[in-house]
Scaffold this active site. Structure first.
Site, PDB file in Angstrom:
ATOM      1  N   ARG A   1      13.171   4.312  12.019  1.00 29.12           N
ATOM      2  CA  ARG A   1      12.035   4.774  12.314  1.00 29.12           C
ATOM      3  C   ARG A   1      11.028   4.744  13.273  1.00 29.12           C
ATOM      4  O   ARG A   1      12.310   4.209  14.061  1.00 29.12           O
ATOM      5  CB  ARG A   1      11.935   4.510  10.778  1.00 29.12           C
ATOM      6  CG  ARG A   1      12.335   5.477   9.401  1.00 29.12           C
ATOM      7  CD  ARG A   1      11.359   4.850   8.067  1.00 29.12           C
ATOM      8  NE  ARG A   1      10.757   6.325   8.351  1.00 29.12           N
ATOM      9  CZ  ARG A   1       9.377   5.387   7.408  1.00 29.12           C
ATOM     10  NH1 ARG A   1       9.319   4.336   6.326  1.00 29.12           N
ATOM     11  NH2 ARG A   1       8.092   6.178   7.463  1.00 29.12           N
TER      12      ARG A   1
ATOM     13  N   GLU B   1      12.540  -9.549   1.162  1.00 31.64           N
ATOM     14  CA  GLU B   1      12.445  -8.658   1.622  1.00 31.64           C
ATOM     15  C   GLU B   1      12.778  -7.299   0.983  1.00 31.64           C
ATOM     16  O   GLU B   1      13.971  -7.471   1.311  1.00 31.64           O
ATOM     17  CB  GLU B   1      11.673  -8.872   3.238  1.00 31.64           C
ATOM     18  CG  GLU B   1      11.563  -7.536   3.987  1.00 31.64           C
ATOM     19  CD  GLU B   1      11.202  -7.419   5.576  1.00 31.64           C
ATOM     20  OE1 GLU B   1      12.606  -8.017   6.234  1.00 31.64           O
ATOM     21  OE2 GLU B   1      10.257  -7.177   5.754  1.00 31.64           O
TER      22      GLU B   1
ATOM     23  N   HIS C   1      12.686  -2.471   1.524  1.00 33.21           N
ATOM     24  CA  HIS C   1      12.030  -1.061   2.244  1.00 33.21           C
ATOM     25  C   HIS C   1      13.081  -0.405   1.549  1.00 33.21           C
ATOM     26  O   HIS C   1      14.306  -0.713   1.936  1.00 33.21           O
ATOM     27  CB  HIS C   1      12.033  -1.496   3.573  1.00 33.21           C
ATOM     28  CG  HIS C   1      11.225  -2.689   4.449  1.00 33.21           C
ATOM     29  ND1 HIS C   1       9.777  -2.366   4.441  1.00 33.21           N
ATOM     30  CD2 HIS C   1      11.330  -4.070   5.264  1.00 33.21           C
ATOM     31  CE1 HIS C   1       8.739  -3.292   5.002  1.00 33.21           C
ATOM     32  NE2 HIS C   1      10.591  -4.088   4.850  1.00 33.21           N
TER      33      HIS C   1
ATOM     34  N   ALA D   1       3.339  -0.727   4.543  1.00 28.03           N
ATOM     35  CA  ALA D   1       3.320  -0.790   6.070  1.00 28.03           C
ATOM     36  C   ALA D   1       2.442  -1.855   6.886  1.00 28.03           C
ATOM     37  O   ALA D   1       2.349  -2.643   7.989  1.00 28.03           O
ATOM     38  CB  ALA D   1       1.436   0.001   6.499  1.00 28.03           C
TER      39      ALA D   1
ATOM     40  N   ARG E   1       4.196  11.188  -2.139  1.00 27.42           N
ATOM     41  CA  ARG E   1       4.558  10.529  -0.116  1.00 27.42           C
ATOM     42  C   ARG E   1       5.820  11.006   0.062  1.00 27.42           C
ATOM     43  O   ARG E   1       7.090  10.286  -0.109  1.00 27.42           O
ATOM     44  CB  ARG E   1       3.939   9.274  -0.642  1.00 27.42           C
ATOM     45  CG  ARG E   1       4.735   8.215  -0.893  1.00 27.42           C
ATOM     46  CD  ARG E   1       4.453   6.856  -0.135  1.00 27.42           C
ATOM     47  NE  ARG E   1       4.273   6.215   1.039  1.00 27.42           N
ATOM     48  CZ  ARG E   1       4.280   5.348   1.604  1.00 27.42           C
ATOM     49  NH1 ARG E   1       4.845   4.901   0.965  1.00 27.42           N
ATOM     50  NH2 ARG E   1       4.524   5.205   3.102  1.00 27.42           N
TER      51      ARG E   1
ATOM     52  N   ASN F   1       7.924  -5.525  -0.913  1.00 22.47           N
ATOM     53  CA  ASN F   1       8.161  -5.046  -0.186  1.00 22.47           C
ATOM     54  C   ASN F   1       6.254  -4.613   0.178  1.00 22.47           C
ATOM     55  O   ASN F   1       5.175  -4.380  -0.710  1.00 22.47           O
ATOM     56  CB  ASN F   1       8.251  -3.117  -0.525  1.00 22.47           C
ATOM     57  CG  ASN F   1       8.540  -2.703   0.265  1.00 22.47           C
ATOM     58  OD1 ASN F   1       8.094  -2.392   1.450  1.00 22.47           O
ATOM     59  ND2 ASN F   1       9.193  -1.165  -0.371  1.00 22.47           N
TER      60      ASN F   1
ATOM     61  N   PRO G   1       0.763  -1.654  -0.423  1.00 20.88           N
ATOM     62  CA  PRO G   1      -0.118  -0.432   0.137  1.00 20.88           C
ATOM     63  C   PRO G   1       0.791   1.897  -0.092  1.00 20.88           C
ATOM     64  O   PRO G   1       1.642   1.600   0.627  1.00 20.88           O
ATOM     65  CB  PRO G   1      -0.691  -0.505   1.333  1.00 20.88           C
ATOM     66  CG  PRO G   1       0.215  -1.233   2.036  1.00 20.88           C
ATOM     67  CD  PRO G   1       0.808  -1.984   1.005  1.00 20.88           C
ATOM     68  N   ASN G   2       0.535   2.147  -0.646  1.00 24.02           N
ATOM     69  CA  ASN G   2       0.711   3.582  -0.132  1.00 24.02           C
ATOM     70  C   ASN G   2       2.486   3.429  -1.566  1.00 24.02           C
ATOM     71  O   ASN G   2       2.677   5.137  -1.586  1.00 24.02           O
ATOM     72  CB  ASN G   2       0.852   4.699   0.435  1.00 24.02           C
ATOM     73  CG  ASN G   2      -0.329   3.755   1.227  1.00 24.02           C
ATOM     74  OD1 ASN G   2      -1.358   4.986   0.736  1.00 24.02           O
ATOM     75  ND2 ASN G   2      -0.549   3.766   2.320  1.00 24.02           N
TER      76      ASN G   2
ATOM     77  N   TYR H   1      11.290   8.900   1.068  1.00 22.96           N
ATOM     78  CA  TYR H   1      11.079   7.843  -0.009  1.00 22.96           C
ATOM     79  C   TYR H   1      12.074   8.271  -1.049  1.00 22.96           C
ATOM     80  O   TYR H   1      11.621   7.645  -2.378  1.00 22.96           O
ATOM     81  CB  TYR H   1       9.084   7.469  -0.154  1.00 22.96           C
ATOM     82  CG  TYR H   1       9.083   6.649   0.987  1.00 22.96           C
ATOM     83  CD1 TYR H   1       9.422   5.427   1.475  1.00 22.96           C
ATOM     84  CD2 TYR H   1       8.260   7.574   1.451  1.00 22.96           C
ATOM     85  CE1 TYR H   1       9.357   5.113   2.900  1.00 22.96           C
ATOM     86  CE2 TYR H   1       7.832   7.161   2.777  1.00 22.96           C
ATOM     87  CZ  TYR H   1       7.920   5.840   3.477  1.00 22.96           C
ATOM     88  OH  TYR H   1       7.696   4.814   4.089  1.00 22.96           O
TER      89      TYR H   1
HETATM   90  C1  DQA Z   1       8.294   0.670   3.557  1.00 25.09           C
HETATM   91  C2  DQA Z   1       8.427   0.776   4.876  1.00 25.09           C
HETATM   92  C3  DQA Z   1       7.052   0.844   5.464  1.00 25.09           C
HETATM   93  O1  DQA Z   1       7.378   1.104   7.448  1.00 25.09           O
HETATM   94  C4  DQA Z   1       5.758   1.759   5.286  1.00 25.09           C
HETATM   95  O2  DQA Z   1       5.173   2.050   5.805  1.00 25.09           O
HETATM   96  C5  DQA Z   1       5.758   1.312   3.757  1.00 25.09           C
HETATM   97  C6  DQA Z   1       7.040   1.917   3.350  1.00 25.09           C
HETATM   98  C7  DQA Z   1       9.813   1.357   3.096  1.00 25.09           C
HETATM   99  O3  DQA Z   1       9.675   0.482   1.686  1.00 25.09           O
HETATM  100  O4  DQA Z   1      10.780   2.031   3.459  1.00 25.09           O
HETATM  101  O5  DQA Z   1       4.688   2.312   3.206  1.00 25.09           O
HETATM  102  O6  DQA Z   1       8.328  -0.664   2.929  1.00 25.09           O
END
Ligand code: DQA
Length: 146
Positions: free
Chosen positions: A106, A97, A99, A76, A17, A73, A9-10, A22
């Site tokens: 964080r 995984e 990120h 959240a 964002r 990835n 998501p997002n 990011y």
């Molecule tokens: C994320 C880190 C997560 O904590 C966050 O909710 C994201 C992006 C990252 O790629 O840094 O949406 O996965």
């Protein structure tokens, strides 16, 4: 060799964002980066993004028998989703995984990764490059070099 690349998501709002966290490159640029990295590694890639936990569980389930590796990835859902962890464990497809940001530096609620518990490796805080590293690691792993 076929990899499924999952973004949660997002991440579709990359660029817009929280650019300080990011970066300013958008999701289209990330998808192109991943496609190029897979092509350079000689890996066939399917890219999937969803804002919905169940849709991510569904695509992991459907990967069974169809993909050799998963790069994920979960965004959240990393920090909340036992369902995604269980799906990764259920299909037993080697997964890595990724990120973009350094979640280790964080908020405290980002310090747990459920999905990571089913992954053979994590790349954290490397931006787009993390996806390339994940693809190369998975390939080495599947070809028995690791
Ligand atoms: C994320 C880190 C997560 O904590 C966050 O909710 C994201 C992006 C990252 O790629 O840094 O949406 O996965």
């Amino acid at each position: 060799m076929k990899f499924l690349i999952i973004n949660g998501p997002n991440l579709n709002l990359l660029g817009l964002r929280e650019p300080d966290i990011y970066g300013r490159q958008d999701f289209k640029a990330l998808e192109q980066f991943i496609r190029d990295a897979c092509a350079a590694a000689g890996v066939e890639a399917t890219l999937f993004q969803s804002n919905h936990e169940g849709a991510i569980v569904d695509v992991i389930q459907q990967a069974y028998g169809n993909y050799d590796g998963i790069v994920i990835n979960p965004a959240a859902y990393t920090h909340t989703s036992v369902a995604i962890l269980d799906a990764l464990k259920a299909v037993s497809i080697p997964a890595v995984e990724v990120h973009l940001s350094d979640v280790t530096k964080r908020e405290s609620f980002r310090q747990i990764s459920y999905a990571g518990m089913a992954c053979i490796k994590s790349y954290i805080g490397l931006g787009f490059e993390g996806y390339r590293q994940a693809v190369l690691y998975l390939k080495d792993y599947l070809e028995g070099r690791i």
